[in-house]
Design an enzyme around this catalytic site. Sequence first.
Site, short mmCIF file in Angstrom:
data_model
loop_
_atom_site.label_atom_id
_atom_site.label_comp_id
_atom_site.label_asym_id
_atom_site.label_seq_id
_atom_site.Cartn_x
_atom_site.Cartn_y
_atom_site.Cartn_z
N GLU A 10 -20.42 -9.84 75.44
CA GLU A 10 -19.98 -9.20 76.69
C GLU A 10 -18.79 -9.86 77.34
O GLU A 10 -17.93 -9.20 77.90
CB GLU A 10 -21.09 -9.21 77.76
N ASP A 83 -26.27 -9.89 75.43
CA ASP A 83 -27.44 -10.63 75.93
C ASP A 83 -28.75 -10.04 75.43
O ASP A 83 -28.81 -8.87 75.06
CB ASP A 83 -27.42 -10.66 77.46
N ASP A 85 -31.53 -9.14 76.93
CA ASP A 85 -32.40 -8.33 77.78
C ASP A 85 -32.06 -6.85 77.61
O ASP A 85 -31.23 -6.48 76.77
CB ASP A 85 -32.29 -8.77 79.24
N GLU A 87 -30.42 -4.79 79.48
CA GLU A 87 -29.02 -4.47 79.79
C GLU A 87 -28.14 -4.80 78.59
O GLU A 87 -27.25 -4.04 78.22
CB GLU A 87 -28.58 -5.26 81.02
N TYR A 284 -30.60 -18.79 78.65
CA TYR A 284 -30.33 -17.51 79.33
C TYR A 284 -30.96 -17.47 80.71
O TYR A 284 -32.11 -17.84 80.89
CB TYR A 284 -30.85 -16.35 78.47
N ARG A 286 -31.60 -14.96 82.85
CA ARG A 286 -32.43 -13.85 83.33
C ARG A 286 -33.73 -13.84 82.55
O ARG A 286 -33.78 -13.38 81.41
CB ARG A 286 -31.70 -12.51 83.17
N HIS A 329 -39.20 -14.77 76.78
CA HIS A 329 -38.15 -15.76 76.57
C HIS A 329 -38.63 -17.13 76.99
O HIS A 329 -39.75 -17.32 77.42
CB HIS A 329 -36.92 -15.40 77.42
#
Length: 761
Positions: A10, A83, A85, A87, A284, A286, A329
């Site tokens: 990203e 990433d 997740d 999103e 990470y 989140r 995670h």
Amino acid sequence: MQQKNLVIVESPAKAKTIEKFLGKDYKVCSSYGHIRDLAKKGLGIDVEGGFVPDYEVAADKNKLVADLRKLSAEAESVWLASDEDREGEAIAWHLTQVLDLPVENTKRIVFHEITKQAILDAIAAPRTVDMNLVNAQQARRVLDRLVGFELSPVLWKKVKPSLSAGRVQSVAVRLIVEREREIINFKAVPFYKVTARFVAGDSSVKAELDRKFDTKEAAVAFLQSCAGADFKVLSIESKPAEKFPAPPFTTSTLQQEAGRKLSMSVGQTMSVAQKLYESGRITYMRTDSVNLSKQAMYAAKEAIIGLYGEEYHSWRAYKTKSKGAQEAHEAIRPSYLDRQTIEGTTAEKRLYELIWKRTVASQMAPAKIDKTIVTIEIGGHTERFTAVGEQVKFDGFMKLYSESTDDEAETENATLPAMTQGQELPLVDMVATQKFTQQPYRYSEALLVKRLEELGIGRPSTYAPTISTIIARGYIIKQNKEGVKRPYVQVTLAKGKLTEKTHSEVVGKEKGKLSPTDIGMLVNDYLEKQFPSILDYNFTATVEKEFDLIAEGKEQWNKMIEEFYGPFHQSVDSALGAQIEHNSSVRQLGVDPVSGLPVSARIGRYGPMVQIGGENGDKARFASLKKDQLIATITLEEALELFALPRNLGKYGDEDIVVGVGKFGPYIRYGAKFVSLTKADDPYTVTVERAIELIEQKKAQDKSNKEPIKRFDGVDDLVIMSGIYGPYIQCAGKNYRIPKSKDPMAMTIDECRALVAKSKK
């Protein structure tokens, strides 16, 4: 030369870090976040066709898409490394669609930390895009677009133009509005708390009475009855206790603790954490998980033994308890626990240090504490005094880190001197202090995140944007309050005599707390009345659980949207057809004693305002509310004070100086000219001296703007000027922009002539 492998992530920062770990056979590029989104024109969703989203590539991403298409066509293999997740999974899927990559064959890799080993392990075990995770993200995006798109026009027509609503945002506003109403309706109740000091050997002991008194008279009567009484140790209870460290950080607990310890906003915390992750410093950011990998636990053990010794280490595995935790995670931890500090900005260093301490402390031994409770009897009374003491026998994890709390009135228990049962304790003094019940606290950003998490509303990735959105919309403000002085009474019994004194304390002082604005309260009340299900906490939490079921492949995303949309759309139609009571948002404050006309408060075209008259055909007078005032709480006296504007401060030369508040904020009018007041200036209290200072500053600024910043010898028709949008060329009465890449002071006459020749006016 054909590139063997193209890796797409990203962000450029993440690309830069990953590129260091992969060899020359890999080229790493960035998609700069989402490559496409729902179409901006219209709803962007085919409701009749099964809620199929209409996606479009953003105009500013067209060149990037063309570049990525060319690179992906030339590469032997494309790796999608967004990433881990929902999103990130959606970004990977959108890339397959835009770059014409087959979903079932394109390599998707995920990693929880950007370290060489994690990247190589991911490359060794690629998977394909997980469509269940993609559909969960699509469901959230489509549902939120439907709610926003359909609710906003209702607000425009029924409440005020240019308003908007969102599913999670509206619930967050409701929490803050409800808390504000609790505060508005709260009435502080006074009571009296009694404490005493006793002599115990060579020391003194402070103790508290086991009852409170409702009135001063009752407290004084009790103190009088204790004059000459005997005080003895009735019992001593000592018990060992252990304190355990907090688990490693999740997204929510990091946001809360960074708010408490570092005074960082939720948005700032996430921004800094993102930079730390992308540069390979932390895992990470989140996550709902408190789990640590075995490798991290061994690294923590090494760090603890090296710093403090073997006795400070304790193996501890944490398990995630939060319902609907998005993905299994790890917790947020440093990528390399042997690095206690890092290079970077001050914010990056401070947040990294907090994460390092929390992670290491979670693997440290518990603190061992001796807690002692001494009960003191009063001769001839059933009441008892209690003294509590704590002694830390072994500090354990507290040597490195202790979690902060939201309770601002934290007390420390001191170490007590040695005492024995039956020991007489001579009285030094006894004090009855007037106290007041505490009003409910306003939410800080961190506390709001905690409450949303408790209710099961939102997920780690949604908290920061939710808060920033409701502040940006003007529904909520984050502000400091100075507090006000409040008197309280203290009655002291010493040497058989009573004395009374009045002291004062500051109450209501706040820093960075969230309060609703008038428009926020108005929108909340309307939505709560017309769309109770949207603002219902259980409904919003249930929606999150349905997103989790979609992510697990147990529910169809468009079926879930269909079940929601039917009743919701009907309620929108019903709201548009309903008649609204326009007077419901007007608050009558009383009567102006001068004119005898009614005074009211309401939302006007330019925001909250008060009004005198205007109800029986007479001409109304208006005044804007101050930033810290609310329609719901403003008094008649405060409203009348607002009509002190415009104020005539006197003359400067031959012109009057008038202070007022207009459409663009507070101003000084000097003759026919206007000068804005600064944020630090209050139009109701600004002095004539300060007004003159601002007028002179404006004159000097206007004069400097009229003088050229550069002239050329022998040339009268061409000069370089400084304007509000930057330097520009003035030639023969016309103006020409100078590109930002040019240094205006270094430009020659020929360069200026060339620029004029090819420029538009």
